[in-house]
Design an enzyme around this catalytic site. Structure first.
Site, PDB file in Angstrom:
ATOM      1  N   ASP A 142       0.865  -1.176   0.000  1.00 26.81           N
ATOM      2  CA  ASP A 142       0.000   0.000   0.000  1.00 26.81           C
ATOM      3  C   ASP A 142       0.900   1.225   0.000  1.00 26.81           C
ATOM      4  OD1 ASP A 142      -3.036   0.880   0.591  1.00 26.81           O
ATOM      5  OD2 ASP A 142      -1.669   2.254   1.608  1.00 26.81           O
ATOM      6  N   TYR A 192      -2.619  12.917   1.784  1.00 25.72           N
ATOM      7  CA  TYR A 192      -3.104  12.145   2.932  1.00 25.72           C
ATOM      8  C   TYR A 192      -2.570  12.713   4.242  1.00 25.72           C
ATOM      9  CZ  TYR A 192      -5.122   8.370   0.111  1.00 25.72           C
ATOM     10  OH  TYR A 192      -5.900   7.642  -0.746  1.00 25.72           O
TER      11      TYR A 192
END
Length: 355
Positions: A87, A162
């Site tokens: 990820d 993010y």
């Protein structure tokens, strides 16, 4: 040591002559190679079975599990390349950033970066921080044989989004506020993330990855002038840092039709194209000297087989004049996609493009 002095990872001869790597190098291929973003994922029942009860980030740190998940679509679909199961936030977690991936939400950051003092969260990444990556890739390269393994990482802008927002966002108001309002802090944030990302890619290449892809998933939220000034330098730093290894470098973003030329300038050998721009037009925007990757709309796979084949022919016809083409979807495989539709698609592309 400069990026160009970086040690070259030995290219395994079995993968060097693969259709995928040849296409990335813009060399003649026996057939158009195919792989899918998110191919090792939620659409496969065997994936859901082995992931049952295992949190996402934990699954990324178990070498045997990573190996199994990465291999599943290669076995099932016969794709021309595997992509390492991980990820984009794994390197951030590895250096101690307080974050988790919440089901149905995505990455959530405990302490968003909003001030210069918050940059202290981002220390350098060392190979020891991600020793499980080295171990998993060692297992994978032995299993894959002549099938290349693609390493990957999140691009500095997407990681910064993010970190600054604290989680997924549709508007990126905090990230853009920093980019416009405190450009020095923004530049320092992206520069630090570029170093972390480059270190993460180097670990994967040195362990045996045959190519790498940089995902700038949210770069499509930017105007070209902002991308050039505030994002391109950091992405270029990542690509330059791994240039000495001699492995193909792929750059992909979503909704980046207006940025394709700039993304090519960042230094990749292959530019990924989503489904919004035909590949022949994408080639005009990117310019010569780059292979292209893409770009079937992922939702097409929910249509009957005849419709999937018709839309696939449109993509292949649009790519007919390209120097190099890797067939892919215009974004990731959707979770409810029928795996058999993917298997049929791989077979169709291979059959139709056999030289």
């Amino acid at each position: 040591m400069s990026a160009n002095d970086a040690p070259r990872a030995p290219q395994p001869s079995a993968t060097y002559d693969s259709a995928f790597l040849k296409a990335c190098r813009r060399e003649p291929v026996p057939h158009t190679p195919v792989w899918f973003m998110r191919q090792a994922g939620r659409s496969l029942p065997e994936y859901r079975k082995v992931r049952e009860g295992v949190p996402m980030l934990e699954s990324c740190t178990r070498p045997e599990l990573v190996c199994e998940i990465t291999l599943q679509p290669v076995r099932r679909h016969g794709v021309d390349a595997a992509i390492y199961y991980s990820d984009i936030v794994v390197p951030l977690k590895a250096i101690g950033v307080d974050l988790d991936i919440k089901p149905g939400v995505g990455p959530v950051v405990g302490h968003p970066i909003r001030t210069r003092a918050d940059l202290a969260q981002l220390r350098d990444l060392t190979p020891e921080d991600v020793s499980y990556v080295t171990e998993a890739i060692g297992l994978l390269t032995r299993e894959l044989g002549g099938t290349p393994l693609i390493g990957f990482a999140g691009a500095p802008f997407t990681l910064a989004s993010y970190l600054v927002e604290g989680g997924p966002s549709r508007t990126y108001e905090n990230a853009k506020a920093m980019m416009y309002g405190d450009p020095e802090l923004w530049a320092d944030l992206l520069d630090r993330l570029a170093d972390i990302t480059a270190a993460f890619l180097k670990v994967q290449i040195e362990a045996g990855a045959s190519a790498v892809q940089l995902f700038d998933s949210w770069a499509g939220a930017l105007a070209p002038v902002d991308y050039r000034r505030s994002v391109l330098p950091a992405s270029a730093k990542v690509f330059e840092a791994v240039a000495g290894y001699g492995v193909p470098r792929i750059h992909f973003g979503v909704g980046t039709g207006e940025l394709l030329g700039l993304m090519g300038e960042a230094g990749a050998d292959v530019v990924g194209v989503d489904w919004r721009v035909p590949l022949d037009e994408a080639a005009r925007r990117v310019g010569p000297g780059k292979a292209l990757q893409g770009n079937l709309d992922p939702t097409v796979l929910f249509a009957p087989t005849e419709a999937v084949e018709a839309k696939t022919r449109e993509v292949l016809d649009s790519a007919a004049g390209l120097e190099g083409h890797v067939f892919n979807l215009g974004h990731g495989v959707m979770p409810s996609t029928d795996p058999d539709a993917l298997t049929r698609l791989v077979e169709y592309v291979h059959t139709r493009t056999t030289r």
